[in-house]
Design a protein around this motif. Structure first.
Motif, PDB file in Angstrom:
ATOM      1  N   THR F 230       0.827  -1.207   0.000  1.00  0.00           N
ATOM      2  CA  THR F 230       0.000   0.000   0.000  1.00  0.00           C
ATOM      3  C   THR F 230       0.862   1.259   0.000  1.00  0.00           C
ATOM      4  OG1 THR F 230      -1.802  -1.114   1.185  1.00  0.00           O
ATOM      5  CG2 THR F 230      -1.737   1.291   1.312  1.00  0.00           C
ATOM      6  N   GLU F 231       1.901   1.239   0.813  1.00  0.00           N
ATOM      7  CA  GLU F 231       2.798   2.396   0.906  1.00  0.00           C
ATOM      8  C   GLU F 231       3.424   2.695  -0.466  1.00  0.00           C
ATOM      9  OE1 GLU F 231       6.390   1.660   3.080  1.00  0.00           O
ATOM     10  OE2 GLU F 231       6.496   3.696   3.881  1.00  0.00           O
ATOM     11  N   THR F 234       0.808   3.950  -2.918  1.00  0.00           N
ATOM     12  CA  THR F 234       0.417   5.326  -2.611  1.00  0.00           C
ATOM     13  C   THR F 234       1.500   6.301  -3.063  1.00  0.00           C
ATOM     14  OG1 THR F 234      -0.802   4.510  -0.694  1.00  0.00           O
ATOM     15  CG2 THR F 234      -0.342   6.871  -0.759  1.00  0.00           C
ATOM     16  N   LEU F 240      -5.157   1.744  -5.727  1.00  0.00           N
ATOM     17  CA  LEU F 240      -5.216   0.647  -4.747  1.00  0.00           C
ATOM     18  C   LEU F 240      -6.278  -0.388  -5.105  1.00  0.00           C
ATOM     19  CD1 LEU F 240      -4.803   2.336  -1.234  1.00  0.00           C
ATOM     20  CD2 LEU F 240      -3.188   0.874  -2.441  1.00  0.00           C
ATOM     21  N   ASN F 241      -7.258  -0.014  -5.899  1.00  0.00           N
ATOM     22  CA  ASN F 241      -8.322  -0.943  -6.266  1.00  0.00           C
ATOM     23  C   ASN F 241      -8.112  -1.588  -7.625  1.00  0.00           C
ATOM     24  OD1 ASN F 241      -9.785  -0.717  -3.928  1.00  0.00           O
ATOM     25  ND2 ASN F 241     -10.960   1.048  -4.648  1.00  0.00           N
ATOM     26  N   GLU F 243      -6.831  -4.233 -10.377  1.00  0.00           N
ATOM     27  CA  GLU F 243      -6.775  -5.685 -10.226  1.00  0.00           C
ATOM     28  C   GLU F 243      -5.399  -6.150  -9.776  1.00  0.00           C
ATOM     29  OE1 GLU F 243      -6.691  -8.547 -13.601  1.00  0.00           O
ATOM     30  OE2 GLU F 243      -8.722  -9.079 -12.904  1.00  0.00           O
ATOM     31  N   VAL F 246      -4.688  -5.446  -6.067  1.00  0.00           N
ATOM     32  CA  VAL F 246      -5.527  -6.296  -5.213  1.00  0.00           C
ATOM     33  C   VAL F 246      -5.033  -7.740  -5.234  1.00  0.00           C
ATOM     34  CG1 VAL F 246      -7.852  -7.236  -4.900  1.00  0.00           C
ATOM     35  CG2 VAL F 246      -7.547  -4.795  -5.393  1.00  0.00           C
ATOM     36  N   GLN F 249      -1.817  -8.107  -3.194  1.00  0.00           N
ATOM     37  CA  GLN F 249      -2.105  -8.113  -1.754  1.00  0.00           C
ATOM     38  C   GLN F 249      -2.755  -9.441  -1.364  1.00  0.00           C
ATOM     39  OE1 GLN F 249      -2.375  -5.059   0.613  1.00  0.00           O
ATOM     40  NE2 GLN F 249      -2.497  -3.345  -0.815  1.00  0.00           N
TER      41      GLN F 249
END
Lengths: 319, 319, 319, 319, 319, 319
Positions: F230-231, F234, F240-241, F243, F246, F249
């Motif tokens: 995420t870091e 960002t 972040l959403n 494919e 996600v 993650q």
């Protein structure tokens, strides 16, 4: 021949398909009337079919699995395609079709699979292990050419068992190369024997399991395979308490790893552990690959996969 | 001879006892000095003993289990009695003692137990079952006269295995009388065979298990017993898939009832269920009876009993 | 009267049967029409029945359980026999039939069972225990003559509870003989009291449980029985903390052995352990016997038995 | 008096402390010598102490819990402080100390706690519930003033049980205000009765549990409290099957929520659910608060807390 | 408008209701015919409805959720009321109805709930926490005004999520007052963030969850919320390893307490424990309150409640 | 230098070894005296050592891990070898030894391992994944060269983490070849990232884990790695959403497969399943290989292996 997965609503179809199941049911009219509730399949998928005008003779004629010639029309019922059978007859030899052309099957010819397995067996250096494996091949006979590996969990198709063994043997070669301390003889023999008694545990035809057999229910494939090893060792005068026989039986007994999965002993030699891990990897990746390969084209998620914690799998869009 | 359970502090003792275990240890002096840390026992109980002056020769002489003559004094250490050995030697044949007079043992003579078991076997009407049982008796040999039924869970004493079988056979007679639909042959054969491979799974002498054997760890007594049935059937040309052989193997495989207790199949014939229930009843009541019989006289509660959910048992005062 | 298990397709039947359940349903015609969906039974088995022409008065007349006279015809529907009711009326007293002749029942007359239980109670030497048991008999009244022991797990038939108690008492006599260290008073009292509050926990008529009662759902039969002991002890001025009362309550509370089976304390006296084991043995063997006795004649395997790990049982051919 | 938590190495101490435990042990010299292994405590904490020169008379004099006057010196042993006792005697009445000044205690005076509980009881509108609670108060007597709520899980200090009740009653007032559909009478009565039989289940003095009692082991506090309700209802002629009595018993039986936590019935009225949740919240937050309050000043993490999944808790630095 | 819960058999109804679900089904006539199988609801409950004469246009018009005007008649089918639709059209703006007047909703206006939550957030003294919460409010947007807290377990209604937060904040105020050692900032921030990513995990409209989203299935709301905290901290240059950020993430990750409930770490600060307990108390009491509030008036027991061990709840008569 | 595994009783040793742990303890003399309880190790094994004459300065000098020069003698204590230190000093730079020559280490040079990992990373075609991996490499820095993969379960040696990654990458190449439907980018990225935050979760030096870190205890390596993704996303402005983010993650979150092993989501893409299976295979086979490689030469069975169901492993004699 039109593939089942390309059927469209309203289409009139005449062709040969596999009668995968056939059940006599009754309509809810008064008085109720018998009809045949059928599943037709080919290598591309399957479809529900109804033969409303089944005669008493028909009821005695059609038993799955069987190759049939049908004529009828594709209809939409409750948002799913369904096939209305107008005419149906068993395929005759002179029709020139082979039933195996219609069943879902391993992607490698069964003969090649069996050849690969027997070649691997021949590379085992321990002659006692070879004798035991030959004894088991003898008990299995032709079943190795067509048995699935399970009723539905994984490799549930024609020659699925041999395909599972073959792929596990490939993986084992790689693992033995990566970790030379492993005893290759034991691992190869363990892979060949671990599921071999599924041919006795399950009743199957054309890659389709109809039920667990009498011995399958009361004993299970793991004790059965261990029993075959004892039988072979007894017939050929081997010492049941020799290290190699005990380790081979341990490979079989421990390959499910935990009691709740069917193993009353846990792996206590590295080859038994490797067998368990290779079995898991091949079975689970195959279950995922099958679920994604047979899902409808317009869905993003498969149906829940029983072998994989009952989870649905997502097909990535790649965007 | 003074019984161990009547030893009192300060008493001087000379007598014959069973050396149940003997370990070389070192004092925490600088430099440390070797001594023998011993457990002496007789039929009434056991006591910790120390032989501080062990010579190098002593260390090569005393291995459990062995009958010894000791002289020494009873002392109190950390609120428990302990025996300080001043002199110790192995018992000689001319001393006239039998080691079995010093071990905790079934309350019925082993020969009587084995006679009762063989008598029960002889009442089985199916001759194949008789042949299989005889084959197993042949493998077990004299061990049936002295093996315990377990390392510590239940019947952990001399001839405990035969005693367990005998009492189960008595219970089975009653249950067959109460429920005549049960097949007595199967139940009697199952009782005789269910734990018979404990003689192979465990290494024991004088009723004391020292460890699990090689085959015990890698296979376990349930698959071992199933293998013996296969061995017998193979040698005598019986059909491994015949109903009676399959049911007999099922009796053995299912007698622990659940996977977490060691059974990968669950009872699916009433005789297998009865075998499991009779086994439970005899093992658990014996564990409770033993715990209460060997508890210190001045306590109300036994130590926790591992076979009984690790619970302490209460001795009722009857007031 | 034709027994239900000998009904054949097409047969016309007139006779008296037990209306075991009766539900108002609707046909799927437009508009739907009410009919009675019925189960008829006798001691030999049961059959699904339909009364298509039920009037509004019929709907107010027929409530299970009730003895009825029916006329109709046996038909085949979805491969199973079904009874089409043409005429139906409640049996009248002058018909001369007793409903108990039509319900599945313990194989011993209820009066004999209750007599056996009371006789056993009278052999208890401790008078306080006798008083407590009498108090409980008083609360139960006539229910002991007909209550089943459970809704469906085991002994789910007329007088099943008393039959279960009686057979457990027989087993207890044998076990007390085999192991004289057991306190017979406690064990007999425990057997009589352990399930006695099922008469309060369950709502039953003619051996058929319709539902759990208000107190059955919120308290359960184990705390209820414990409460009855407290009630009796309080009324008759016994000391709730005396050993005998505490042990008797412990027998009741511990008889299911484990928390997940309903016991928050585990057996900590041998009699409580024996009670649990005797209860298990009688309940489970009865469940197996019932499953085999009521299975269709042409099957090899029973339906899955809920009380026995949900396993099907195999009926041996004996070949 | 110097508080234990401010002891430093080398300090000479004379003062009064609580002898929390005292055990006779032996040195490892030859021959071993008896000494007293002691735990001294006050409200600030506790310290291990050794009295090397214990006489035979001393061994008969010092039994925990007891107030003692000691003289000695603080030493460092294995990185922890330890107290070497040079002189020790029991405190006498004329010394003017109250033992309760030395025990860890609820932060509210016990009389105030009991007053709060009885005040809450008096606000219950149902007079039968009041009678039952009074009956239980009568059985408990003075124990409510000093009993802890558990051996070690939570509220294991002087008057911990009353403190637990009081805080739960405060939470219950808030919850009843937030959710007026709850029956306040039932909830208040349930809170007062749910753990009240811990006074019977546990043997405790000065807030320290030494063991489970005879009835505690064989019955447990939940069935005991249910039995007290039955006793009261029987004595005062209430109907055991009336809704209010059944619901009150249900509150008690269900308050641990799950069988593995000791409840054979699950909450089936909202008040029983609320009782369970309020009990959890108070017990668990208190366990966390206690762990953080008594941890050493120079640590960041507490010792593992048994009541909280055996996890260590972190004390935030607030930076 | 007639409330759904007061519908009676035979009544003719014209009015506006919420179309909560609408599925195209087919009759079992030959050939089958399409109809709409509908659920209508208002704030008082819901009813199954059938629109037999659905045209092709109708099938393209009615998708849940939507406000509709219907005319029809109440019928009895299989002992339950059902609504036969004769006419149906979407509500128009000029009809003057707001859909939110027809959905089950929190008992407090959504704006008031959001105002209360934002007010609570503004009382947090730590500005970094405020920034993070604002970032999350920004991501959530208007969803906080209407999202339910779950698909069906608890607070499954319009603005259920905000209502759940608000009530938890009230409880937290009380708990912080009762136990001042708790860090109020952390607890308030944790309550606001713990379920905030449910707005991303679930797809919902008008308080009705239709499915789990792509990220909901593959990540879940707990890792999503943790990711939002990381995103905010990264954007605003906070140190990801600072105590406050780590503790805040810990609050989120640990709030389900156990791995099998979705938390891979267990609470290790008291505020995380308090968050878990407050969450449990509010969710479970709400589930009980909802079950009792929506049960049929003539029943004593609710349907089984999934969130409460699948138990039915009893509505006390108060007699 | 004499290797530790070839030490024999009575031998005098002078040489350089790794001080793997050092603790101040006290003798049980009166008064007790401080000494250093030490573990010395080299690549061949380790040995317990005692430095009886430790001065106050010594206590401030020796902290593990550190390279030391020792002189002393090998003794036998309680049947095991032990080293009595007569002289000890820290190794100086001019001694010319490298501490890494004394630690147990991956069989491949760390630089080669890191090179192999970075080469694999460079073959990933998706540039966003590359950016994320580079970001994580940046956070990890040099730790990848020496961190072990765990405290004790598997790969608990110098560079064990990089070795585990490298071997998994080899296995992944084979699996991708065997099953071309797998997305190689995702699988390679998942292998590199799945355990990368162990460098943050664990505190380790020279391949030896001393403890879990603050973030390790409160968050764990799985949420930490997800947070790093995420870091990175960002900071570099990725969605972040999307494919790919996600799924990446999801790979990390699901790689332990089950909640009780630390994964709150289960694999739902085939690459996540493959990652889990490859991780298992490499970790478990390594644990077995290590156990057999480091067992004493004269034993048949290893000590119980925690990572492998706590089972001992048998070393086959090959006879």
């Amino acid at each position: 021949m039109t593939l089942i997965q390309s059927f469209t609503e309203g289409q009139e179809i005449t062709g040969f398909y596999l009668l995968k199941s056939s059940t006599i049911k009754q309509t809810n009219a008064t008085p109720p009337k018998d009809y045949l509730d059928i599943i037709l399949s080919d290598t591309s998928g399957e479809i529900s079919a109804k033969y409303w005008d089944a005669s008493a003779a028909d009821k005695e004629t059609f038993f799955a699995p069987m190759l049939v010639k049908v004529r009828g029309v594709v209809q939409l019922y409750r948002e799913r395609l369904q096939f209305k059978v107008n005419k149906i007859r068993p395929a005759a030899e002179e029709d020139g079709y082979h039933i195996t052309d219609f069943v879902r099957s391993a992607p490698v010819p069964p003969n090649d699979l069996v050849y690969a397995i027997k070649t691997a067996a021949s590379t085992i250096q321990d002659t006692d292990m070879q004798v035991i494996i030959d004894h088991c091949f003898g008990k299995v006979g032709d079943k190795l050419l067509h048995y699935p590996a399970a009723k539905g969990m994984h490799h549930a198709f024609y020659a699925g068992l041999a395909y599972h063994m073959t792929r596990m043997l490939e993986l084992a070669e790689f693992v033995c190369m990566q970790r030379p301390f492993l005893n290759r003889d034991l691992l190869v023999a363990g892979i060949i024997l671990h599921d071999i008694a599924k041919t006795e545990e399950l009743t199957a035809e054309l890659g389709i399991v109809s039920e667990y057999s009498f011995t399958g229910k009361l004993l299970g494939h793991i004790p059965l395979a261990a029993s075959w090893v004892t039988e072979a060792a007894t017939q050929y005068g081997m010492d049941l308490n020799s290290e190699k026989i005990v380790l081979l039986q341990h490979m079989i007994l421990a390959h499910h790893n935990l009691p709740e999965w069917g193993s009353t002993v846990q792996p206590q030699i590295p080859e038994a552990l490797a067998l368990h891990l290779i079995d898991q990897m091949d079975a689970k990746l195959q279950a995922a690959e099958d679920a994604l390969a047979t899902m409808p084209a317009n869905e993003d998620w498969t149906a829940p996969v029983r072998a994989l914690e009952n989870k649905s799998f997502y097909r990535a869009k790649g965007n």
